[in-house]
Design a protein around this motif. Structure first.
Motif, mmCIF file in Angstrom:
data_model
loop_
_atom_site.group_PDB
_atom_site.id
_atom_site.type_symbol
_atom_site.label_atom_id
_atom_site.label_comp_id
_atom_site.label_asym_id
_atom_site.label_seq_id
_atom_site.Cartn_x
_atom_site.Cartn_y
_atom_site.Cartn_z
ATOM 1 N N ASN A 129 46.110 -31.366 17.806
ATOM 2 C CA ASN A 129 46.728 -32.256 16.821
ATOM 3 C C ASN A 129 47.431 -33.418 17.515
ATOM 4 O O ASN A 129 47.571 -34.505 16.941
ATOM 5 C CB ASN A 129 47.710 -31.476 15.957
ATOM 6 N N HIS A 130 47.883 -33.204 18.746
ATOM 7 C CA HIS A 130 48.485 -34.290 19.522
ATOM 8 C C HIS A 130 47.479 -35.440 19.666
ATOM 9 O O HIS A 130 47.817 -36.616 19.505
ATOM 10 C CB HIS A 130 48.892 -33.802 20.919
ATOM 11 N N MET A 131 46.221 -35.077 19.966
ATOM 12 C CA MET A 131 45.186 -36.085 20.156
ATOM 13 C C MET A 131 44.851 -36.790 18.844
ATOM 14 O O MET A 131 44.634 -38.000 18.809
ATOM 15 C CB MET A 131 43.931 -35.453 20.751
ATOM 16 N N ARG A 132 44.827 -36.041 17.763
ATOM 17 C CA ARG A 132 44.541 -36.660 16.463
ATOM 18 C C ARG A 132 45.597 -37.701 16.123
ATOM 19 O O ARG A 132 45.276 -38.799 15.652
ATOM 20 C CB ARG A 132 44.499 -35.586 15.369
ATOM 21 N N LEU A 133 46.853 -37.346 16.356
ATOM 22 C CA LEU A 133 47.935 -38.287 16.080
ATOM 23 C C LEU A 133 47.857 -39.495 17.006
ATOM 24 O O LEU A 133 48.048 -40.648 16.578
ATOM 25 C CB LEU A 133 49.294 -37.586 16.241
ATOM 26 N N LEU A 134 47.546 -39.240 18.268
ATOM 27 C CA LEU A 134 47.438 -40.329 19.237
ATOM 28 C C LEU A 134 46.310 -41.288 18.854
ATOM 29 O O LEU A 134 46.455 -42.513 18.967
ATOM 30 C CB LEU A 134 47.190 -39.754 20.630
ATOM 31 N N LYS A 135 45.195 -40.741 18.376
ATOM 32 C CA LYS A 135 44.092 -41.601 17.942
ATOM 33 C C LYS A 135 44.497 -42.451 16.742
ATOM 34 O O LYS A 135 44.104 -43.621 16.636
ATOM 35 C CB LYS A 135 42.864 -40.748 17.590
ATOM 36 N N PHE A 136 45.255 -41.854 15.844
ATOM 37 C CA PHE A 136 45.724 -42.616 14.679
ATOM 38 C C PHE A 136 46.584 -43.796 15.123
ATOM 39 O O PHE A 136 46.414 -44.921 14.659
ATOM 40 C CB PHE A 136 46.528 -41.706 13.749
ATOM 41 N N VAL A 137 47.508 -43.538 16.038
ATOM 42 C CA VAL A 137 48.381 -44.602 16.548
ATOM 43 C C VAL A 137 47.542 -45.656 17.269
ATOM 44 O O VAL A 137 47.757 -46.863 17.100
ATOM 45 C CB VAL A 137 49.450 -44.017 17.496
ATOM 46 N N TYR A 138 46.558 -45.207 18.052
ATOM 47 C CA TYR A 138 45.705 -46.133 18.810
ATOM 48 C C TYR A 138 44.910 -47.047 17.877
ATOM 49 O O TYR A 138 44.792 -48.249 18.109
ATOM 50 C CB TYR A 138 44.752 -45.346 19.701
ATOM 51 N N ARG B 115 35.983 -42.588 7.132
ATOM 52 C CA ARG B 115 36.975 -43.241 7.973
ATOM 53 C C ARG B 115 37.861 -42.250 8.718
ATOM 54 O O ARG B 115 38.448 -42.578 9.743
ATOM 55 C CB ARG B 115 37.832 -44.181 7.120
ATOM 56 N N GLN B 116 37.947 -41.033 8.211
ATOM 57 C CA GLN B 116 38.808 -40.039 8.864
ATOM 58 C C GLN B 116 38.275 -39.631 10.239
ATOM 59 O O GLN B 116 39.024 -39.136 11.077
ATOM 60 C CB GLN B 116 38.939 -38.795 7.980
ATOM 61 N N ASN B 117 36.998 -39.867 10.483
ATOM 62 C CA ASN B 117 36.413 -39.430 11.759
ATOM 63 C C ASN B 117 37.029 -40.113 12.972
ATOM 64 O O ASN B 117 36.961 -39.591 14.080
ATOM 65 C CB ASN B 117 34.897 -39.654 11.749
ATOM 66 N N ILE B 118 37.617 -41.287 12.781
ATOM 67 C CA ILE B 118 38.221 -41.966 13.926
ATOM 68 C C ILE B 118 39.429 -41.209 14.448
ATOM 69 O O ILE B 118 39.879 -41.447 15.570
ATOM 70 C CB ILE B 118 38.622 -43.414 13.582
ATOM 71 N N TYR B 119 39.965 -40.291 13.648
ATOM 72 C CA TYR B 119 41.129 -39.528 14.086
ATOM 73 C C TYR B 119 40.732 -38.175 14.665
ATOM 74 O O TYR B 119 41.569 -37.399 15.098
ATOM 75 C CB TYR B 119 42.100 -39.324 12.918
ATOM 76 N N PHE B 120 39.437 -37.880 14.637
ATOM 77 C CA PHE B 120 38.956 -36.635 15.201
ATOM 78 C C PHE B 120 38.171 -36.952 16.476
ATOM 79 O O PHE B 120 38.435 -37.934 17.142
ATOM 80 C CB PHE B 120 38.114 -35.890 14.159
ATOM 81 N N ASN B 121 37.197 -36.139 16.795
ATOM 82 C CA ASN B 121 36.473 -36.338 18.045
ATOM 83 C C ASN B 121 35.123 -36.992 17.802
ATOM 84 O O ASN B 121 34.299 -36.474 17.066
ATOM 85 C CB ASN B 121 36.279 -34.990 18.745
#
Length: 330
Positions: free
Chosen positions: A296-305, A235-241
Motif C-alpha cells: 500500500n506504501h507503493m500505491r500511495l507513492l504512485k498516487f502522489v507521483y 484510471r485506477q491502474n496507474i496506482y497499482f502495478n
C-alpha cells in the motif's frame, strides 16, 4: 478438443478485442481447435462489423439471456460458473486476456475432473495478497483454499464427469450466495467449492496459465500466457502495478477498433508471444523490493507521483538527504 471462452463486452471496453486475439493465437498453434464462445444477450447485439469477427473465428456462439439490471461483470461470472451445463463433452476454458503460445493437444490426455494452476504460482501462505485472500473468504465464512492452495480461474480443464458437474453446480450456487455480500470475485466461491469437495481440483503445471506478474520462470515453456485482465482505460491502474506485457498498452486495442482489423503489431505478438515483453527490471520474490512493490506504501507513492508531482519531488529530495545521512552512519 473443445475450447471455451466467456465474453461479455461493450463497445467501449477491450474484452472483445482480447477475445479475438486469444482465439487467433489458439488457432495458430491449434488449427483444429473447436472454439465455443459463451455470451449474453446484450453482448450478442453488438457482434456486428469488426466485432462480428468473433463469429467468424468461433465454431459456435451460445447466447444466454439475462435481465438488463445484472451488471456486465456479474453476467460474465454467471456464464463462467454455468459453463459445464452449457457445453457438452470435455473442454478447456480460457480467459479472454490470454495469448496461446504452443500446442494444447496434450489436454486431450488429461486425467482429472477439474484442473487449474495456482493463483500467482504460489501457495496461500506465500501469496503477496495473503491477507486479501483470507479477508474475502472470511466475509462469507468460506475457506481461502484447500491444503494451502488457492487456484486461479483463468484456465480450467473441465472433464465430462459427475464430479465436474457437481463442482460447477456448487461453484455457481456459492457465487450467487457471495453476491449477496457484494463479493463478485469468482475465485472466492471457486476455492470454497474446492474445499467443500475435499480438493477435487488437480494442480496443473504453471505453463498452462503463466500469470505474467509472477510466472516468469514458466515463460520459456509457456502454453498459455495470461496477462491478467489489465484494462488500460481504467484510471485506477496507474496506482497499482503496471504489467510488462505489450498487450497491457491501450494503443493496441484502440488501433484494432479504429482500423477494424488485426494490426501488424498484434500479428507480431501472436507470432512471437513469449518475447512480447517490454524492457523490464526483474525483482525476485524473496527480496524486500518485491514486498514494497506490491505494498500500500507503493500505491500511495504512485498516487502522489501521478497527481502531486511537486509534493513528490519535495519528498524525493528529503528522502535522498535522509538516506545519505543514515547510510554514512551504518
Amino acid at each position: 478438443m473443445k475450447f471455451v471462452y466467456v465474453l461479455t463486452s461493450k463497445e467501449d471496453d477491450y474484452y472483445l478485442e482480447e477475445c479475438i486475439i486469444s482465439m487467433l493465437s489458439l488457432k495458430k498453434y491449434n488449427p483444429k481447435a473447436e472454439i465455443i464462445v459463451l455470451t449474453d444477450n446484450q453482448t450478442e447485439k453488438t457482434l456486428v462489423g469488426f466485432r462480428g469477427k468473433v463469429r467468424e473465428i468461433a465454431s459456435k456462439v451460445i447466447t444466454e439471456h439475462y435481465d438488463d439490471k445484472i451488471t456486465q461483470k456479474v453476467r460474465s461470472r454467471l456464464l463462467k460458473t454455468s459453463m459445464r451445463r452449457l457445453v457438452s463433452g470435455r473442454f478447456l476454458f480460457i480467459d479472454t486476456d490470454t495469448v496461446i503460445a504452443d500446442s494444447l493437444e496434450i489436454a486431450e490426455s488429461m486425467n482429472a475432473d477439474i484442473a487449474m494452476v495456482l493463483d500467482k504460482h504460489v501457495s496461500i501462505s506465500e501469496h503477496y495478497l495473503y491477507k486479501v485472500l483470507q479477508g474475502n473468504a472470511k466475509k462469507m465464512n468460506y475457506a481461502a483454499g484447500f491444503e494451502d492452495k488457492h487456484f486461479n480461474s483463468g484456465v480450467i480443464y473441465v472433464n465430462d464427469s459427475v464430479a465436474a458437474y457437481q463442482f460447477f453446480d456448487l461453484w455457481h450456487l456459492l457465487y450467487k450466495e457471495s453476491l449477496k455480500k457484494q463479493i463478485d470475485i469468482d475465485q472466492v466461491s471457486l476455492n470454497e467449492a474446492n474445499a467443500r469437495m475435499k480438493g477435487v481440483i488437480f494442480e496443473l503445471d504453471g505453463t498452462w496459465n503463466v500469470q505474467i506478474n509472477c510466472g516468469l520462470k514458466y515463460i520459456s515453456e509457456a502454453k498459455i500466457i495470461h496477462y491478467l485482465g489489465y484494462q488500460p482505460m481504467n484510471r485506477q491502474n496507474i496506482y497499482f502495478n503496471t504489467l510488462p506485457f505489450r498487450l497491457c498498452d491501450a494503443e493496441h486495442f484502440e488501433d484494432m477498433k479504429k482500423c477494424g482489423q488485426i494490426t501488424k503489431e498484434i500479428n507480431e505478438i501472436i507470432n512471437h508471444p513469449k518475447s512480447a515483453f517490454k524492457i523490464v527490471t526483474i525483482i525476485p520474490a524473496d527480496c524486500a523490493a518485491y514486498t514494497l512493490v506490491f505494498s500500500n506504501h507503493m500505491r500511495l507513492l504512485k498516487f502522489v507521483y501521478v497527481k502531486l508531482q511537486i509534493i513528490y519531488r519535495i519528498f524525493e529530495n528529503i528522502y535522498g538527504k535522509l538516506f545519505s545521512y543514515i547510510f554514512k552512519r551504518v
